[in-house]
Design a protein around this motif. Structure first.
Motif, PDB file in Angstrom:
ATOM      1  N   ARG A  41       6.803  -1.549  -5.339  1.00  0.00           N
ATOM      2  CA  ARG A  41       5.398  -1.542  -4.935  1.00  0.00           C
ATOM      3  C   ARG A  41       5.272  -1.506  -3.410  1.00  0.00           C
ATOM      4  O   ARG A  41       4.363  -0.858  -2.873  1.00  0.00           O
ATOM      5  N   ASP A  42       6.171  -2.164  -2.714  1.00  0.00           N
ATOM      6  CA  ASP A  42       6.148  -2.093  -1.254  1.00  0.00           C
ATOM      7  C   ASP A  42       6.480  -0.684  -0.765  1.00  0.00           C
ATOM      8  O   ASP A  42       5.891  -0.208   0.217  1.00  0.00           O
ATOM      9  N   ARG A  43       7.415  -0.017  -1.432  1.00  0.00           N
ATOM     10  CA  ARG A  43       7.727   1.361  -1.040  1.00  0.00           C
ATOM     11  C   ARG A  43       6.525   2.270  -1.248  1.00  0.00           C
ATOM     12  O   ARG A  43       6.217   3.130  -0.400  1.00  0.00           O
ATOM     13  N   ALA A  44       5.821   2.071  -2.380  1.00  0.00           N
ATOM     14  CA  ALA A  44       4.617   2.873  -2.620  1.00  0.00           C
ATOM     15  C   ALA A  44       3.566   2.627  -1.539  1.00  0.00           C
ATOM     16  O   ALA A  44       2.875   3.552  -1.096  1.00  0.00           O
ATOM     17  N   ALA A  45       3.438   1.375  -1.104  1.00  0.00           N
ATOM     18  CA  ALA A  45       2.466   1.061  -0.048  1.00  0.00           C
ATOM     19  C   ALA A  45       2.838   1.754   1.256  1.00  0.00           C
ATOM     20  O   ALA A  45       1.962   2.266   1.974  1.00  0.00           O
ATOM     21  N   ARG A  46       4.119   1.792   1.583  1.00  0.00           N
ATOM     22  CA  ARG A  46       4.544   2.442   2.827  1.00  0.00           C
ATOM     23  C   ARG A  46       4.394   3.963   2.755  1.00  0.00           C
ATOM     24  O   ARG A  46       4.035   4.613   3.749  1.00  0.00           O
ATOM     25  N   MET A  47       4.665   4.541   1.576  1.00  0.00           N
ATOM     26  CA  MET A  47       4.533   5.984   1.402  1.00  0.00           C
ATOM     27  C   MET A  47       3.076   6.424   1.399  1.00  0.00           C
ATOM     28  O   MET A  47       2.757   7.563   1.743  1.00  0.00           O
ATOM     29  N   LEU A  84     -10.366 -13.000 -10.958  1.00  0.00           N
ATOM     30  CA  LEU A  84      -8.954 -12.827 -10.612  1.00  0.00           C
ATOM     31  C   LEU A  84      -8.592 -11.360 -10.798  1.00  0.00           C
ATOM     32  O   LEU A  84      -8.770 -10.808 -11.886  1.00  0.00           O
ATOM     33  N   LEU A  85      -8.090 -10.722  -9.738  1.00  0.00           N
ATOM     34  CA  LEU A  85      -7.686  -9.320  -9.785  1.00  0.00           C
ATOM     35  C   LEU A  85      -6.164  -9.262  -9.696  1.00  0.00           C
ATOM     36  O   LEU A  85      -5.578  -9.554  -8.656  1.00  0.00           O
ATOM     37  N   LEU A  86      -5.525  -8.894 -10.792  1.00  0.00           N
ATOM     38  CA  LEU A  86      -4.066  -8.796 -10.864  1.00  0.00           C
ATOM     39  C   LEU A  86      -3.655  -7.337 -10.702  1.00  0.00           C
ATOM     40  O   LEU A  86      -3.988  -6.502 -11.542  1.00  0.00           O
ATOM     41  N   GLY A  87      -2.943  -7.044  -9.627  1.00  0.00           N
ATOM     42  CA  GLY A  87      -2.569  -5.669  -9.323  1.00  0.00           C
ATOM     43  C   GLY A  87      -3.663  -5.013  -8.508  1.00  0.00           C
ATOM     44  O   GLY A  87      -4.764  -4.771  -9.024  1.00  0.00           O
ATOM     45  N   CYS A  88      -3.356  -4.741  -7.228  1.00  0.00           N
ATOM     46  CA  CYS A  88      -4.396  -4.184  -6.356  1.00  0.00           C
ATOM     47  C   CYS A  88      -3.751  -3.219  -5.366  1.00  0.00           C
ATOM     48  O   CYS A  88      -3.502  -3.576  -4.214  1.00  0.00           O
ATOM     49  N   PRO A  89      -3.473  -1.977  -5.786  1.00  0.00           N
ATOM     50  CA  PRO A  89      -2.846  -1.011  -4.882  1.00  0.00           C
ATOM     51  C   PRO A  89      -3.789  -0.427  -3.837  1.00  0.00           C
ATOM     52  O   PRO A  89      -3.345   0.274  -2.937  1.00  0.00           O
ATOM     53  N   ASP A 129      -0.866  -9.746  -6.348  1.00  0.00           N
ATOM     54  CA  ASP A 129      -0.109  -8.527  -6.618  1.00  0.00           C
ATOM     55  C   ASP A 129       1.380  -8.830  -6.512  1.00  0.00           C
ATOM     56  O   ASP A 129       1.787  -9.616  -5.645  1.00  0.00           O
ATOM     57  N   PRO A 130       2.210  -8.206  -7.357  1.00  0.00           N
ATOM     58  CA  PRO A 130       3.664  -8.416  -7.248  1.00  0.00           C
ATOM     59  C   PRO A 130       4.253  -7.912  -5.941  1.00  0.00           C
ATOM     60  O   PRO A 130       5.321  -8.367  -5.532  1.00  0.00           O
ATOM     61  N   GLY A 131       3.578  -6.963  -5.291  1.00  0.00           N
ATOM     62  CA  GLY A 131       4.060  -6.429  -4.017  1.00  0.00           C
ATOM     63  C   GLY A 131       3.418  -7.129  -2.838  1.00  0.00           C
ATOM     64  O   GLY A 131       2.198  -7.310  -2.794  1.00  0.00           O
ATOM     65  N   SER A 132       4.216  -7.501  -1.854  1.00  0.00           N
ATOM     66  CA  SER A 132       3.680  -8.235  -0.709  1.00  0.00           C
ATOM     67  C   SER A 132       2.748  -7.372   0.136  1.00  0.00           C
ATOM     68  O   SER A 132       1.738  -7.863   0.657  1.00  0.00           O
ATOM     69  N   LEU A 133       3.041  -6.080   0.289  1.00  0.00           N
ATOM     70  CA  LEU A 133       2.212  -5.217   1.136  1.00  0.00           C
ATOM     71  C   LEU A 133       0.864  -4.919   0.496  1.00  0.00           C
ATOM     72  O   LEU A 133      -0.169  -4.928   1.174  1.00  0.00           O
ATOM     73  N   PHE A 134       0.861  -4.636  -0.803  1.00  0.00           N
ATOM     74  CA  PHE A 134      -0.417  -4.431  -1.493  1.00  0.00           C
ATOM     75  C   PHE A 134      -1.274  -5.696  -1.420  1.00  0.00           C
ATOM     76  O   PHE A 134      -2.485  -5.638  -1.195  1.00  0.00           O
ATOM     77  N   ALA A 135      -0.641  -6.861  -1.642  1.00  0.00           N
ATOM     78  CA  ALA A 135      -1.381  -8.122  -1.616  1.00  0.00           C
ATOM     79  C   ALA A 135      -1.976  -8.376  -0.229  1.00  0.00           C
ATOM     80  O   ALA A 135      -3.150  -8.741  -0.093  1.00  0.00           O
ATOM     81  N   ALA A 136      -1.168  -8.162   0.810  1.00  0.00           N
ATOM     82  CA  ALA A 136      -1.639  -8.421   2.165  1.00  0.00           C
ATOM     83  C   ALA A 136      -2.767  -7.473   2.561  1.00  0.00           C
ATOM     84  O   ALA A 136      -3.735  -7.883   3.222  1.00  0.00           O
ATOM     85  N   ALA A 137      -2.672  -6.208   2.166  1.00  0.00           N
ATOM     86  CA  ALA A 137      -3.707  -5.231   2.527  1.00  0.00           C
ATOM     87  C   ALA A 137      -5.047  -5.578   1.912  1.00  0.00           C
ATOM     88  O   ALA A 137      -6.098  -5.247   2.477  1.00  0.00           O
ATOM     89  N   GLY A 193      -5.991  -8.716   1.283  1.00  0.00           N
ATOM     90  CA  GLY A 193      -6.334 -10.092   1.614  1.00  0.00           C
ATOM     91  C   GLY A 193      -5.971 -11.081   0.534  1.00  0.00           C
ATOM     92  O   GLY A 193      -6.585 -12.154   0.427  1.00  0.00           O
ATOM     93  N   GLY A 194      -4.962 -10.743  -0.276  1.00  0.00           N
ATOM     94  CA  GLY A 194      -4.557 -11.615  -1.374  1.00  0.00           C
ATOM     95  C   GLY A 194      -3.183 -12.207  -1.159  1.00  0.00           C
ATOM     96  O   GLY A 194      -2.674 -12.279  -0.041  1.00  0.00           O
ATOM     97  N   LEU A 195      -2.562 -12.627  -2.252  1.00  0.00           N
ATOM     98  CA  LEU A 195      -1.257 -13.266  -2.225  1.00  0.00           C
ATOM     99  C   LEU A 195      -0.298 -12.529  -3.151  1.00  0.00           C
ATOM    100  O   LEU A 195      -0.695 -11.986  -4.183  1.00  0.00           O
ATOM    101  N   GLN A 196       0.980 -12.533  -2.777  1.00  0.00           N
ATOM    102  CA  GLN A 196       2.005 -11.989  -3.662  1.00  0.00           C
ATOM    103  C   GLN A 196       2.261 -12.989  -4.781  1.00  0.00           C
ATOM    104  O   GLN A 196       2.376 -14.197  -4.546  1.00  0.00           O
ATOM    105  N   ALA A 197       2.361 -12.492  -6.001  1.00  0.00           N
ATOM    106  CA  ALA A 197       2.545 -13.390  -7.134  1.00  0.00           C
ATOM    107  C   ALA A 197       3.219 -12.660  -8.278  1.00  0.00           C
ATOM    108  O   ALA A 197       2.891 -11.511  -8.571  1.00  0.00           O
ATOM    109  N   ASN A 198       4.160 -13.341  -8.913  1.00  0.00           N
ATOM    110  CA  ASN A 198       4.740 -12.875 -10.168  1.00  0.00           C
ATOM    111  C   ASN A 198       3.960 -13.517 -11.300  1.00  0.00           C
ATOM    112  O   ASN A 198       3.782 -14.740 -11.332  1.00  0.00           O
ATOM    113  N   GLU A 199       3.498 -12.717 -12.242  1.00  0.00           N
ATOM    114  CA  GLU A 199       2.577 -13.199 -13.270  1.00  0.00           C
ATOM    115  C   GLU A 199       3.161 -14.309 -14.138  1.00  0.00           C
ATOM    116  O   GLU A 199       2.414 -15.119 -14.694  1.00  0.00           O
ATOM    117  N   VAL A 200       4.478 -14.354 -14.273  1.00  0.00           N
ATOM    118  CA  VAL A 200       5.107 -15.364 -15.118  1.00  0.00           C
ATOM    119  C   VAL A 200       5.393 -16.642 -14.339  1.00  0.00           C
ATOM    120  O   VAL A 200       5.347 -17.743 -14.887  1.00  0.00           O
TER     121      VAL A 200
END
Length: 326
Positions: A85-91, A120-125, A144-152, A154-161
């Motif tokens: 997900r971080d690679r997708a954010a950079r691309m 609650l919004l889970l997954g925010c590309p 979001d599981p990806g740190s870059l998507f979450a930061a963009a 204004g959220g937090l990185q999180a694994n759903e489990v």
């Protein structure tokens, strides 16, 4: 032996005469004899056990390793999932499928006559998603599981489990495009349900089990020509499986709809490029061996062989779901 040692001196003593010292002496002798028997029995048993142990060989180190493999390992690699997900954010993320799923969820929420305080919004590309959802809900927490998507966003990185969403925190949960790649999906759904208030909706979308048939068949054909067929595409959830999973996690009235989308690609590389920009390439924990140059060429050829008028048609299934917390 013990009975005879005690009874014999008692019978020789005349009635009415208490020969205490003689009786005590015989009792002491009987106890010593009994103790000797017990010691001999313990020695005999110990020798027998030692002989039995000698008949059983210890497990080898290899056998011990084999027994440890009975514990199932994770299907998906959490770290690689975040990295994709971080690679997708950079691309620069490719959003045409994700935006379509998100817009469909918003349309369905607008049809529900209800006001939402916290969502609650889970997954925010896309950082625009939170703003658009805030038109329906007052406060939107992004995870979001990806740190870059979450930061963009204004959220937090999180694994759903592994993330604690709290208890009775949200009036709504919108989950787009991440729940199909979590380990222990029933646990993830239960954690989300725990965070929702009573009778709150959870709505979302994930890729369905019959997605990307052209890609899968091309990879299989390439592997067959090389003499090895290796699973390189995620196992995914079928529409018939998702509703029971939601019910088992404690949700009421689950509904699952299927949106089947036809895409046309000029070549296999264009499809792979889109998948990378969606963060949708493989995150399997058991990494398959890299494809050889020959396999890559064969996969491209197989994908091109499926083309009509210079383009190969690919199918993506989006499973839309809606369920209500108890």
């Amino acid at each position: 032996m013990l009975t005879a040692a005690i009874a014999e001196p008692l019978q020789r003593a005349p009635a009415g005469r208490a020969k205490g010292p003689h009786i005590l002496a015989h009792l002491a002798a009987s106890r010593a004899s009994r103790r000797q028997c017990e010691v001999e029995q313990q020695i005999s048993k110990a020798q027998h056990r030692a002989h039995d142990r000698a008949c059983h060989r210890l497990l080898s180190r290899e056998a011990a390793r084999r027994t440890s493999t009975l514990v199932p390992s994770d299907l998906f690699d959490r770290k690689i999932r975040s990295m994709r997900r971080d690679r997708a954010a950079r691309m620069g993320p490719e959003l045409f499928l994700l935006d379509r799923a998100f817009e469909e969820c918003l349309d369905r929420l607008r049809d529900i006559p209800r006001e939402y305080g916290n969502a609650l919004l889970l997954g925010c590309p896309s950082p625009k998603w939170a703003a658009r959802l805030s038109a329906i809900a007052g406060v939107v927490d992004v995870r979001d599981p990806g740190s870059l998507f979450a930061a963009a966003a204004g959220g937090l990185q999180a694994n759903e489990v592994r993330y604690d969403f709290g208890t009775d925190q949200y009036d709504l949960c919108v989950a787009i495009g991440t729940l199909d790649s979590v380990n222990e999906l029933p646990l993830a759904l239960a954690m989300i349900g725990r965070a929702l208030k009573a009778d709150a909706p959870m709505i979302g979308a994930i890729a369905g089990g019959n997605s990307f048939p052209a890609l899968r068949s091309s990879l299989i054909e390439a592997g067959r020509c090389e003499g090895r067929i290796i699973g390189r595409v995620h196992p995914r959830i079928d529409a018939s499986t998702l509703a029971p999973l939601l019910s088992a996690a404690g949700f009421n009235m689950p509904v699952v709809d299927l949106d089947r989308i036809q895409l046309r690609y000029p070549n296999l590389d264009a499809l792979i490029r889109d998948l990378r920009r969606m963060g949708a390439t493989s995150v399997l924990a058991q990494r398959p061996p890299p494809m050889t140059r020959t396999e890559i060429a064969l996969a491209r050829r197989a994908f091109a062989a499926l083309a009509t008028e210079g383009r190969t048609e690919e199918t993506v299934e989006i499973l839309h779901f809606l369920a209500w917390s108890k």
